[in-house]
Design a protein around this motif. Structure first.
Motif, PDB file in Angstrom:
ATOM      1  N   ALA A 308      46.756  54.581  37.454  1.00  0.00           N
ATOM      2  CA  ALA A 308      45.812  53.530  37.050  1.00  0.00           C
ATOM      3  C   ALA A 308      45.165  52.975  38.303  1.00  0.00           C
ATOM      4  O   ALA A 308      45.800  52.866  39.357  1.00  0.00           O
ATOM      5  CB  ALA A 308      46.528  52.437  36.271  1.00  0.00           C
ATOM      6  N   THR A 309      43.882  52.649  38.170  1.00  0.00           N
ATOM      7  CA  THR A 309      43.089  52.199  39.311  1.00  0.00           C
ATOM      8  C   THR A 309      42.173  51.089  38.834  1.00  0.00           C
ATOM      9  O   THR A 309      41.565  51.207  37.765  1.00  0.00           O
ATOM     10  CB  THR A 309      42.207  53.365  39.834  1.00  0.00           C
ATOM     11  N   LEU A 310      42.072  50.043  39.624  1.00  0.00           N
ATOM     12  CA  LEU A 310      41.148  48.968  39.277  1.00  0.00           C
ATOM     13  C   LEU A 310      39.759  49.325  39.799  1.00  0.00           C
ATOM     14  O   LEU A 310      39.591  49.584  40.991  1.00  0.00           O
ATOM     15  CB  LEU A 310      41.631  47.666  39.910  1.00  0.00           C
ATOM     16  N   VAL A 311      38.780  49.369  38.882  1.00  0.00           N
ATOM     17  CA  VAL A 311      37.386  49.622  39.278  1.00  0.00           C
ATOM     18  C   VAL A 311      36.573  48.472  38.692  1.00  0.00           C
ATOM     19  O   VAL A 311      36.447  48.365  37.470  1.00  0.00           O
ATOM     20  CB  VAL A 311      36.860  50.962  38.717  1.00  0.00           C
ATOM     21  N   ASN A 312      36.076  47.595  39.539  1.00  0.00           N
ATOM     22  CA  ASN A 312      35.420  46.364  39.072  1.00  0.00           C
ATOM     23  C   ASN A 312      36.373  45.638  38.120  1.00  0.00           C
ATOM     24  O   ASN A 312      37.501  45.381  38.474  1.00  0.00           O
ATOM     25  CB  ASN A 312      34.087  46.653  38.403  1.00  0.00           C
ATOM     26  N   ASN A 313      35.897  45.405  36.903  1.00  0.00           N
ATOM     27  CA  ASN A 313      36.729  44.666  35.964  1.00  0.00           C
ATOM     28  C   ASN A 313      37.503  45.569  35.016  1.00  0.00           C
ATOM     29  O   ASN A 313      37.968  45.127  33.969  1.00  0.00           O
ATOM     30  CB  ASN A 313      35.868  43.721  35.139  1.00  0.00           C
ATOM     31  N   TYR A 314      37.623  46.826  35.378  1.00  0.00           N
ATOM     32  CA  TYR A 314      38.269  47.768  34.480  1.00  0.00           C
ATOM     33  C   TYR A 314      39.500  48.388  35.130  1.00  0.00           C
ATOM     34  O   TYR A 314      39.500  48.673  36.320  1.00  0.00           O
ATOM     35  CB  TYR A 314      37.313  48.902  34.102  1.00  0.00           C
ATOM     36  N   MET A 315      40.514  48.603  34.312  1.00  0.00           N
ATOM     37  CA  MET A 315      41.650  49.410  34.745  1.00  0.00           C
ATOM     38  C   MET A 315      41.421  50.809  34.181  1.00  0.00           C
ATOM     39  O   MET A 315      41.378  50.991  32.964  1.00  0.00           O
ATOM     40  CB  MET A 315      42.964  48.824  34.215  1.00  0.00           C
ATOM     41  N   PHE A 316      41.258  51.782  35.073  1.00  0.00           N
ATOM     42  CA  PHE A 316      41.081  53.174  34.656  1.00  0.00           C
ATOM     43  C   PHE A 316      42.465  53.807  34.544  1.00  0.00           C
ATOM     44  O   PHE A 316      43.186  53.896  35.539  1.00  0.00           O
ATOM     45  CB  PHE A 316      40.293  53.964  35.705  1.00  0.00           C
ATOM     46  N   VAL A 317      42.817  54.249  33.348  1.00  0.00           N
ATOM     47  CA  VAL A 317      44.075  54.978  33.146  1.00  0.00           C
ATOM     48  C   VAL A 317      43.713  56.465  33.159  1.00  0.00           C
ATOM     49  O   VAL A 317      43.080  56.966  32.232  1.00  0.00           O
ATOM     50  CB  VAL A 317      44.752  54.578  31.823  1.00  0.00           C
ATOM     51  N   THR A 318      44.086  57.121  34.238  1.00  0.00           N
ATOM     52  CA  THR A 318      43.574  58.468  34.505  1.00  0.00           C
ATOM     53  C   THR A 318      44.627  59.520  34.187  1.00  0.00           C
ATOM     54  O   THR A 318      45.737  59.481  34.734  1.00  0.00           O
ATOM     55  CB  THR A 318      43.157  58.556  35.992  1.00  0.00           C
ATOM     56  N   PHE A 319      44.279  60.428  33.269  1.00  0.00           N
ATOM     57  CA  PHE A 319      45.155  61.540  32.849  1.00  0.00           C
ATOM     58  C   PHE A 319      46.545  61.019  32.444  1.00  0.00           C
ATOM     59  O   PHE A 319      46.674  59.849  32.068  1.00  0.00           O
ATOM     60  CB  PHE A 319      45.233  62.621  33.933  1.00  0.00           C
TER      61      PHE A 319
END
Ligand SMILES: *[C@@H]1O[C@H](CO)[C@@H](O)[C@H](O)[C@H]1NC(C)=O
Ligand SMILES: *[C@@H]1O[C@H](CO)[C@@H](O)[C@H](O)[C@H]1NC(C)=O
Ligand SMILES: *[C@@H]1O[C@H](CO)[C@@H](O)[C@H](O)[C@H]1NC(C)=O
Ligand SMILES: *[C@@H]1O[C@H](CO)[C@@H](O)[C@H](O)[C@H]1NC(C)=O
Ligand SMILES: *[C@@H]1O[C@H](CO)[C@@H](O)[C@H](O)[C@H]1NC(C)=O
Ligand SMILES: *[C@@H]1O[C@H](CO)[C@@H](O)[C@H](O)[C@H]1NC(C)=O
Ligand SMILES: *[C@@H]1O[C@H](CO)[C@@H](O)[C@H](O)[C@H]1NC(C)=O
Ligand SMILES: *[C@@H]1O[C@H](CO)[C@@H](O)[C@H](O)[C@H]1NC(C)=O
Ligand SMILES: *[C@@H]1O[C@H](CO)[C@@H](O)[C@H](O)[C@H]1NC(C)=O
Length: 356
Positions: A308-319
């Motif tokens: 998981a990575t914070l991008v701006n106001n979003y948490m990207f849950v990747t694969f």
């Protein structure tokens, strides 16, 4: 003649563009990822191949988060494949930056029955080249299932993890610091280190100290109401007692820190190998836990081995790995802008004023 070469040039450009836009990665888990300069890089991990067999992958690519996309439309995703650069074949590794120009892929399992992989693989972002970072003795053993984190502008720490020599797994609790500017390792002399563990998450707090969450040893999950904190100024371990409703223990989960001081914990696996899909919030000013309320939960989104990575106001849950034993090829985006209500979204618009 001039006319002719211009024509060829234009043709090539179109060809390259079409080719780049067509890269759509398959599902995977146990990969590592890191956001640098509006690019979310993903390296390695496991993929399912024929007959449901698992295989390591050395695929290496990034998602350009300076562009808009819709996660439900794979063709809109601005992926760029960098596998041609010859990245490491590893799973359960961890990725950190440190000097902004390089990615360091640290630890991890390599190809079964072959030489152990280099402990650190360094990718020079500008030159687009890989190099193995030599490390000599010092008692630092290769390890898997660690979580690196950057601190003090150019240092990276790794704590504990599991050494895995010929399939024999040992849990350890030493803390090492990698100086990315000097390419040198040092071991921490702090006493009272926490118990050995793997599959935890490390977060550098705004004061530069490092908080350790979750993970497991060979018999138990680590408590979530008593978290080790490494004071990088006084070089000392302390233990933080949390308040609030304590989340269930977990391993192979994700944790990100928001700019306003919330650590967001998502997913993972519990001791019975149940995949989790719950969201928990730790306020780093009060060290109080609370359950995260998702206004539009996605049914059966129980996942582990994701990043998981914070991008701006979003948490990207990747694969990641779903509980039905298939690998996610998706990025799930959680809007984390509100403290009290979280929402899954599928449209991403870059935030020009707030890119990292
Ligand atoms: C399995 O992984 C190895 C190492 O990355 C690779 O050489 C091989 O081609 C992979 N096999 C398949 C079928 O993808
Ligand atoms: C990396 O980039 C950040 C943000 O631009 C900057 O504050 C930091 O000093 C840089 N670190 C190094 C080691 O160059
Ligand atoms: C240890 O290595 C073996 C063989 O390479 C692998 O099957 C196993 O999953 C690894 N264990 C961990 C904890 O990564
Ligand atoms: C704990 O972690 C190790 C290493 O990653 C793993 O092999 C083992 O299955 C885990 N044990 C439990 C009970 O979760
Ligand atoms: C494993 O973790 C549990 C829970 O933290 C702890 O009580 C136990 O002593 C640990 N075992 C070892 C060998 O460290
Ligand atoms: C870390 O150590 C420094 C220096 O001793 C001290 O000022 C600071 O309060 C400590 N931080 C925590 C969270 O214990
Ligand atoms: C999904 O996760 C939730 C909590 O995170 C758990 O209660 C539920 O049992 C899990 N579902 C499955 C099918 O494992
Ligand atoms: C596995 O679960 C995920 C998440 O619920 C779902 O999107 C996917 O279609 C499922 N795959 C299979 C093969 O059932
Ligand atoms: C964009 O950045 C600003 C300033 O940091 C913030 O207030 C806003 O919520 C951000 N918007 C998104 C969509 O991330």
């Amino acid at each position: 003649m001039l006319h002719f070469s211009c024509y060829i040039y234009a043709f090539l450009l179109i060809f390259i563009f079409t080719f780049a836009a067509a890269f759509i990665p398959d599902g995977r888990f146990g990969h590592s990822s890191i956001l640098i300069d509006s690019k979310l890089y993903v390296s390695g991990g496991f993929k399912f191949i024929d007959d449901g067999r698992l295989n390591l992958t050395n695929e290496f690519f990034y998602l350009d988060v300076s562009k808009s996309f819709t996660t439900t439309d794979p063709n809109s995703m601005p992926w760029t494949d960098l596998t041609f650069t010859g990245g490491p074949d590893k799973n359960l590794a961890t990725a950190c930056s440190g000097n902004n120009n390089s990615i360091f892929i640290i630890g991890g399992n390599g190809v079964l029955n072959s030489q152990p992989p280099p402990f650190v693989n360094q990718f020079d972002i500008n030159k687009q080249q890989w190099a193995d970072v030599p490390f000599h003795g010092c008692g630092l053993k290769n390890r898997v299932a660690v979580s690196c984190t950057g601190f003090n502008n150019g240092l990276i720490s790794i704590f504990g993890g599991c050494t895995n020599t010929s399939g024999s797994v040992e849990f350890v609790n030493d803390l090492w610091v990698f100086n990315t500017l000097k390419s040198a390792w040092g071991i921490s002399i702090a006493i009272n280190a926490p118990l050995p563990r793997c599959n935890y998450r490390a977060i550098t707090l705004p004061d530069g100290n490092i908080l350790y969450i979750g993970g497991n040893n060979s018999t138990s999950l680590m408590p979530m109401d008593n978290l080790p904190l490494y004071n990088t100024t006084s070089i000392a371990w302390i233990s933080v007692t949390t308040s609030g409703a304590t989340p269930p223990g977990r391993q192979r989960f994700s944790a990100v820190l928001t700019l306003d001081g919330r650590i967001i914990v998502f997913g993972g696996i519990d001791y019975e190998s149940t995949f989790l899909g719950d969201l928990w919030i730790l306020d780093i000013n009060t060290f109080q836990w609370s359950a995260g309320q998702i206004s539009n939960p996605i049914a059966d989104l129980n996942i582990s081995g994701h990043t998981a990575t914070l991008v701006n106001n979003y948490m990207f849950v990747t694969f990641g790995l779903f509980n039905n034993e298939s690998a996610s090829a998706t990025i799930y985006m959680l809007d984390v802008s509100q403290k009290d209500s979280y929402a899954w979204v599928t449209e991403f618009t870059p935030n020009a004023t707030n890119l990292m």
